[in-house]
Design a protein around this motif. Sequence first.
Motif, PDB file in Angstrom:
ATOM      1  N   ARG A 167     -34.575  -7.467  13.327  1.00 58.77           N
ATOM      2  CA  ARG A 167     -35.804  -6.771  13.741  1.00 58.77           C
ATOM      3  C   ARG A 167     -35.571  -5.261  13.806  1.00 58.77           C
ATOM      4  N   LEU A 180     -36.475  -0.041  11.266  1.00 58.77           N
ATOM      5  CA  LEU A 180     -35.960   1.179  10.624  1.00 58.77           C
ATOM      6  C   LEU A 180     -36.498   1.293   9.205  1.00 58.77           C
ATOM      7  N   SER A 181     -36.515   0.156   8.497  1.00 53.87           N
ATOM      8  CA  SER A 181     -37.025   0.159   7.119  1.00 53.87           C
ATOM      9  C   SER A 181     -38.496   0.526   7.071  1.00 53.87           C
ATOM     10  N   LEU A 182     -39.210   0.250   8.164  1.00 51.88           N
ATOM     11  CA  LEU A 182     -40.653   0.524   8.190  1.00 51.88           C
ATOM     12  C   LEU A 182     -40.971   1.921   8.738  1.00 51.88           C
ATOM     13  N   GLY A 183     -39.941   2.725   8.937  1.00 55.42           N
ATOM     14  CA  GLY A 183     -40.191   4.117   9.321  1.00 55.42           C
ATOM     15  C   GLY A 183     -39.894   4.455  10.778  1.00 55.42           C
ATOM     16  N   ALA A 184     -39.300   3.509  11.511  1.00 60.09           N
ATOM     17  CA  ALA A 184     -38.975   3.805  12.921  1.00 60.09           C
ATOM     18  C   ALA A 184     -37.739   4.687  13.001  1.00 60.09           C
ATOM     19  N   GLU A 241     -36.867   4.408  18.433  1.00 62.33           N
ATOM     20  CA  GLU A 241     -38.071   3.569  18.383  1.00 62.33           C
ATOM     21  C   GLU A 241     -37.698   2.115  18.053  1.00 62.33           C
ATOM     22  N   VAL A 278     -35.551   8.949   7.913  1.00 63.76           N
ATOM     23  CA  VAL A 278     -36.826   8.255   8.158  1.00 63.76           C
ATOM     24  C   VAL A 278     -37.795   8.528   7.005  1.00 63.76           C
ATOM     25  N   ARG A 326     -36.974   6.401   4.025  1.00 63.83           N
ATOM     26  CA  ARG A 326     -37.440   5.016   4.186  1.00 63.83           C
ATOM     27  C   ARG A 326     -38.952   4.895   4.064  1.00 63.83           C
ATOM     28  N   ARG A 327     -39.647   5.977   4.296  1.00 60.37           N
ATOM     29  CA  ARG A 327     -41.101   5.934   4.091  1.00 60.37           C
ATOM     30  C   ARG A 327     -41.423   5.950   2.603  1.00 60.37           C
ATOM     31  N   LEU A 367     -39.260   1.643   0.403  1.00 64.64           N
ATOM     32  CA  LEU A 367     -39.338   0.649   1.477  1.00 64.64           C
ATOM     33  C   LEU A 367     -38.591  -0.629   1.113  1.00 64.64           C
ATOM     34  N   LEU A 392     -40.600 -10.913  11.408  1.00 65.20           N
ATOM     35  CA  LEU A 392     -41.877 -10.561  12.020  1.00 65.20           C
ATOM     36  C   LEU A 392     -41.671 -10.285  13.507  1.00 65.20           C
ATOM     37  N   TYR A 393     -42.712  -9.755  14.116  1.00 64.40           N
ATOM     38  CA  TYR A 393     -42.659  -9.434  15.544  1.00 64.40           C
ATOM     39  C   TYR A 393     -43.697 -10.284  16.266  1.00 64.40           C
ATOM     40  N   TYR A 411     -47.977  -2.894  13.008  1.00 64.93           N
ATOM     41  CA  TYR A 411     -46.765  -2.530  13.752  1.00 64.93           C
ATOM     42  C   TYR A 411     -46.123  -1.209  13.272  1.00 64.93           C
ATOM     43  N   PRO A 412     -45.952  -1.017  11.953  1.00 63.97           N
ATOM     44  CA  PRO A 412     -45.284   0.231  11.522  1.00 63.97           C
ATOM     45  C   PRO A 412     -46.053   1.482  11.900  1.00 63.97           C
ATOM     46  N   PHE A 468     -45.046   3.819  14.906  1.00 69.87           N
ATOM     47  CA  PHE A 468     -43.932   4.774  14.824  1.00 69.87           C
ATOM     48  C   PHE A 468     -44.465   6.170  14.513  1.00 69.87           C
ATOM     49  N   LYS A 469     -43.827   7.157  15.135  1.00 65.36           N
ATOM     50  CA  LYS A 469     -44.286   8.553  14.980  1.00 65.36           C
ATOM     51  C   LYS A 469     -44.429   8.964  13.513  1.00 65.36           C
ATOM     52  N   SER A 470     -43.472   8.529  12.692  1.00 70.01           N
ATOM     53  CA  SER A 470     -43.483   8.986  11.293  1.00 70.01           C
ATOM     54  C   SER A 470     -44.682   8.442  10.520  1.00 70.01           C
ATOM     55  N   ASN A 471     -45.314   7.379  11.036  1.00 72.29           N
ATOM     56  CA  ASN A 471     -46.442   6.778  10.310  1.00 72.29           C
ATOM     57  C   ASN A 471     -47.784   7.028  10.984  1.00 72.29           C
ATOM     58  N   ARG A 512     -47.147  -6.024   4.800  1.00 74.67           N
ATOM     59  CA  ARG A 512     -46.874  -4.985   5.808  1.00 74.67           C
ATOM     60  C   ARG A 512     -46.255  -3.750   5.135  1.00 74.67           C
ATOM     61  N   ALA A 513     -45.349  -4.014   4.206  1.00 69.43           N
ATOM     62  CA  ALA A 513     -44.720  -2.900   3.483  1.00 69.43           C
ATOM     63  C   ALA A 513     -45.762  -2.158   2.648  1.00 69.43           C
ATOM     64  N   LEU A 560     -47.950   0.668   4.041  1.00 69.29           N
ATOM     65  CA  LEU A 560     -47.415   2.027   4.172  1.00 69.29           C
ATOM     66  C   LEU A 560     -47.460   2.787   2.850  1.00 69.29           C
TER      67      LEU A 560
END
Lengths: 251, 228
Positions: free
Chosen positions: A159, A164-168, A172, B80, B83-84, B87, B95-96, B106-107, B110-113, B154-155, B158
């Motif tokens: 997780r 991290l892969s999703l931009g965290a 975070e 970061v 990774r944006r 991906l 999953l979460y 969910y993504p 994060f601040k970067s998104n 999900r990917a 982004l």
Amino acid sequence: MIETVYDPVDGLVKLGLASLLMVVLILLSRVRNLGIARELGVAVVRAVVQLMIVVLLIAAVFQSQNLLFVLLILAGMQGIAAATSAKRVSEVKDPLRITLPSIAAGTFVILVVMILLGVMPLQAEFLIPVGSMVTGAAMVTCSLSLDRFMREMATNRLRVETALSLGATWSEAVEPYTRQGIRASLIPSIDRLKTLGIVVLPGAMAGMIIGGVNPVWAAEYQLIIFFMIVGAELISAFVATLLAQQSVSLY
Amino acid sequence: MIDPAPSAAALEVARLAKSFDGEAILRDVSFSLGRGELLVLRGESGTGKSVLLKCITRLIEPDAGMVCIFGTDAATLDAVEVRRRVLLVGQVPTLYEGTVRQNLEYPFSFKSNQHLPLPDGPSLLSMVGLSADLLDRPAAPLSVGQQQRLCIARALGLDPGILLFDEPTAALDPAAKVVVEETILRLNRESGRSILMVTHDVEQVRRMGARTLVLARGMVKETEGDAG
């Protein structure tokens, strides 16, 4: 009822009589072959010797009222507590770098705030016993929070990597597990607070009442100590998980 | 985003090397992924395929070599930000807690998104062949194949320039495997995404019918020809 005026002979006689109980327990465990007689015996002797040495030391410091000695004793407590807690997080490199600042931050921030607020007098008689209680609590919370955080990190490795892969950012990605660590470490204290006085009379209050202090005053002091303990625990867990998250990596 | 080098390859990997405890996992890896290309990288287990993808996305920092993303050296970008743009979708669907919608969104916590618009759930799900009815259902009871497609959706939310798939069907049964393969092929064909997929499965390489490289002993050894 124990007399408030200390009589050394009477005290030693009573301690001797209470020790007989331990002797009986050791004999019983030997008769029943429980395999703990030796360990129990050593523990009892250690407890008596350790406590006597500490009491002599503390008595000397009380006599001198030198704050430098108080600080040295408190610093020694931090070191021992940090080393004990560090053993719980062997998977982290150089765990003392995490446990020592965490426990010390929890202890000293709370002590200083309470002194500045005038809640606790700047006297050895208060600083050493209250400081030891706060240090002990901060140590337990530090160990619990680190243990839980490391376990959560191991369980949720994928997780974290996915986040991290999703931009965290790293903080975070690990934040949910930091939070779990802090929350889990505070559960015992929160439960203790909820049941305070109902399930058990807490140690300090019980001791003060036995010592002949007004129960209301004893209760007030117990609450102050509890709030200090919870405050120190929260700071300790917060600093410990913050430092741990900077010390661990996924690969 | 302004493309700094419109003619550059989507991904350029040059002389990449990575060792762990003195053991070289990647020795000298060089290859490029064209814009809109689907490239398959085959390798046996333990040859460093996953390490390569993690080095590209800077989840692991390489010891040597260079990675260029649309002409920009990845080392000059924040990890970061890398990774944006590139991906990685992992082998095990991850999953979460919460619903399908919460997982898609969910993504964006994060601040970067946070500057990105929230994804259109139904259209993302339709891109991976999932029904929009699933949106407000918990994600956990989905089948593993559905979970993997949700991870791909999900990917896609982004809108990354490049998608990397690390053995995306390794945890799936044969039927789900085919569905995910078709999803990846469709993504490449219809939206022209640049995709690098790694696999150990020779049959899968054949089914994907794309240009294929082989990773062995830490190097990209051979090109098996264009299949197009």
